[in-house]
Scaffold this motif. Structure first.
Motif, PDB file in Angstrom:
ATOM      1  N   MET A 163       0.827  -1.199   0.000  1.00 56.90           N
ATOM      2  CA  MET A 163       0.000   0.000   0.000  1.00 56.90           C
ATOM      3  C   MET A 163       0.866   1.257   0.000  1.00 56.90           C
ATOM      4  SD  MET A 163      -3.060  -0.957   2.690  1.00 56.90           S
ATOM      5  CE  MET A 163      -3.782   0.690   2.547  1.00 56.90           C
ATOM      6  N   LEU A 204      -1.865  -6.424   1.570  1.00 56.83           N
ATOM      7  CA  LEU A 204      -3.201  -6.663   1.026  1.00 56.83           C
ATOM      8  C   LEU A 204      -3.299  -8.072   0.469  1.00 56.83           C
ATOM      9  CD1 LEU A 204      -3.778  -3.321  -0.934  1.00 56.83           C
ATOM     10  CD2 LEU A 204      -4.774  -3.950   1.274  1.00 56.83           C
ATOM     11  N   ASN A 208      -7.769  -7.152  -2.096  1.00 59.89           N
ATOM     12  CA  ASN A 208      -7.479  -5.822  -1.536  1.00 59.89           C
ATOM     13  C   ASN A 208      -8.046  -5.629  -0.134  1.00 59.89           C
ATOM     14  OD1 ASN A 208      -5.932  -4.877  -3.656  1.00 59.89           O
ATOM     15  ND2 ASN A 208      -7.672  -3.981  -4.731  1.00 59.89           N
ATOM     16  N   ASP A 311      -3.522   7.514  -2.969  1.00 58.44           N
ATOM     17  CA  ASP A 311      -3.207   6.514  -3.984  1.00 58.44           C
ATOM     18  C   ASP A 311      -2.193   7.068  -4.973  1.00 58.44           C
ATOM     19  OD1 ASP A 311      -5.264   5.254  -2.728  1.00 58.44           O
ATOM     20  OD2 ASP A 311      -6.432   4.836  -4.535  1.00 58.44           O
ATOM     21  N   LEU A 316      -3.033   1.412  -3.568  1.00 60.00           N
ATOM     22  CA  LEU A 316      -4.067   1.953  -2.702  1.00 60.00           C
ATOM     23  C   LEU A 316      -3.452   2.533  -1.431  1.00 60.00           C
ATOM     24  CD1 LEU A 316      -6.762  -0.869  -2.937  1.00 60.00           C
ATOM     25  CD2 LEU A 316      -6.770   1.346  -4.104  1.00 60.00           C
ATOM     26  N   LEU A 321      -9.012   3.343   0.811  1.00 57.05           N
ATOM     27  CA  LEU A 321      -9.606   2.019   0.931  1.00 57.05           C
ATOM     28  C   LEU A 321     -11.006   2.130   1.519  1.00 57.05           C
ATOM     29  CD1 LEU A 321      -7.015  -0.563   2.334  1.00 57.05           C
ATOM     30  CD2 LEU A 321      -8.211  -0.637   0.143  1.00 57.05           C
ATOM     31  N   LYS A 325     -12.485  -2.335   4.867  1.00 58.00           N
ATOM     32  CA  LYS A 325     -11.262  -3.067   4.568  1.00 58.00           C
ATOM     33  C   LYS A 325     -10.029  -2.417   5.226  1.00 58.00           C
ATOM     34  CE  LYS A 325     -12.934  -4.401  -0.038  1.00 58.00           C
ATOM     35  NZ  LYS A 325     -12.655  -4.287  -1.490  1.00 58.00           N
ATOM     36  N   THR A 326     -10.232  -1.230   5.795  1.00 63.59           N
ATOM     37  CA  THR A 326      -9.085  -0.455   6.266  1.00 63.59           C
ATOM     38  C   THR A 326      -8.589  -0.896   7.632  1.00 63.59           C
ATOM     39  OG1 THR A 326      -9.818   1.452   5.019  1.00 63.59           O
ATOM     40  CG2 THR A 326      -8.294   1.865   6.795  1.00 63.59           C
TER      41      THR A 326
END
Length: 328
Positions: A163, A204, A208, A311, A316, A321, A325-326
């Motif tokens: 990332m 990730l 992702n 980004d 990403l 994100l 998902k973060t």
């Protein structure tokens, strides 16, 4: 009881910060220019550092302090950038008086960002000089600027699973004492918020979603693996506490606890993790208090740099994100 409160890092006083970067080549530098010669220390814990003039900070060396610190990309190629900082200071008659001329004392550490952007784009003397021209006491820009331009995290499975990261800052005040950190976050491992314990960036998976670099590392335990995929987190502690460079070396050492709290895994042979510590004031303070605060602000600055990143180059960032998902 003394109250701990967050402040802008530039409120510490005694220094200026300037960025310069190549946004196409994805590399850059961040300079810290001290108003006066600053007693400084360093602690290098990673297995692959790239640095300049670090022997100056040895307690038995004659130099009482330094005039500037440069954090840069470009790996060892980027060490040329300090020449531009030296030229800037020499033109202003700033440096150690040798009797013949004044020699600026400039320390530098470089991180490995050659796998993002243009591998041939490296910080040079012109970029170091420009960062000095850009230096000010205004609030420091964070994220994809300066030494944070090419920063990435979570690289244990290669560039396709990492990332985008960046440079961050954070500072606090307790009574008259002020302690802050500036850090370019370019780690092999994952990044955690020390307040929540949640992972906010790093490795990730194929969809992702955040995965665990530690678990990936454990799966490599029986087979030799080349992890040199572009690492090294480099940072600096700045405080208005009045201390000599012996004390500042200890504070740099204690500040690595901030790395350990916010980055996992950390201090591997594939990292060049380094922390400098500079005394830029005259406040009398206990070394243990300053060192403990240094670890705290360093961990907070790491999260700040990651969250400020955007980004870039198809990578990403935590800020872009999906929230689900973060954090993990």
């Amino acid at each position: 009881m003394q109250t701990l409160r967050e402040i802008n890092i530039m409120d510490i006083g005694g220094f200026k910060v300037g960025h310069a970067q190549d946004e196409v080549g994805m590399t850059g530098v961040t300079v810290i220019l001290c108003d006066e010669v600053a007693p400084a220390g360093v602690d290098i814990r990673g297995g692959g550092p790239a640095s300049r003039e670090t022997p100056l900070l040895n307690p038995v060396a004659d130099a009482k302090g330094i005039h500037a610190l440069l954090l840069s990309g470009g790996s060892a190629f980027g060490l040329d950038a300090a020449g531009g900082v030296m030229r800037y200071l020499e033109e202003r008659n700033i440096g150690f008086d040798t009797g013949v001329t004044k020699v600026p004392l400039v320390c530098q550490s470089s991180l490995f960002d050659l796998r993002i952007g243009d591998m041939k784009a490296r910080p040079d003397q012109a970029m170091g000089y420009l960062a000095c021209e850009n230096a000010s006491t205004e609030p420091m820009e964070q994220g994809n600027v300066g030494a944070g331009t090419g920063c990435t995290v979570g690289k244990i499975r290669g560039a396709e699973h990492c990332m985008k990261s960046g440079i961050g800052a954070y500072a606090v005040q307790v009574g008259e004492l002020k302690v802050g950190a500036i850090v370019a976050v370019n780690a092999l491992g994952d990044i955690f918020d020390i307040d929540t314990g949640k992972q906010i960036a790093g490795l990730l998976d194929d969809e992702n979603r955040l995965a665990s670099s530690e678990e990936a590392l454990y799966n490599m335990v029986k087979k030799p693996t080349n992890l040199f995929t572009g690492n090294t987190t480099i940072g600096a502690i700045l405080t208005n506490a009045c201390m000599d460079k012996t004390a500042m070396n200890k504070i740099a050492s204690m500040a690595h606890n901030g790395y350990a709290r916010a980055i996992r895994p950390v201090h591997t042979m594939a990292d060049g993790d380094s922390i400098y510590a500079l005394s830029v004031g005259n406040v009398v303070a206990d070394i243990n208090a300053v060192g403990t605060l240094s670890a705290y602000v360093m961990a907070k600055a790491i999260a700040s740099g990651v969250r400020a990143a955007k980004d870039a180059c198809g990578l990403l960032s935590a800020s872009d994100l999906d929230q689900s998902k973060t954090e993990r």
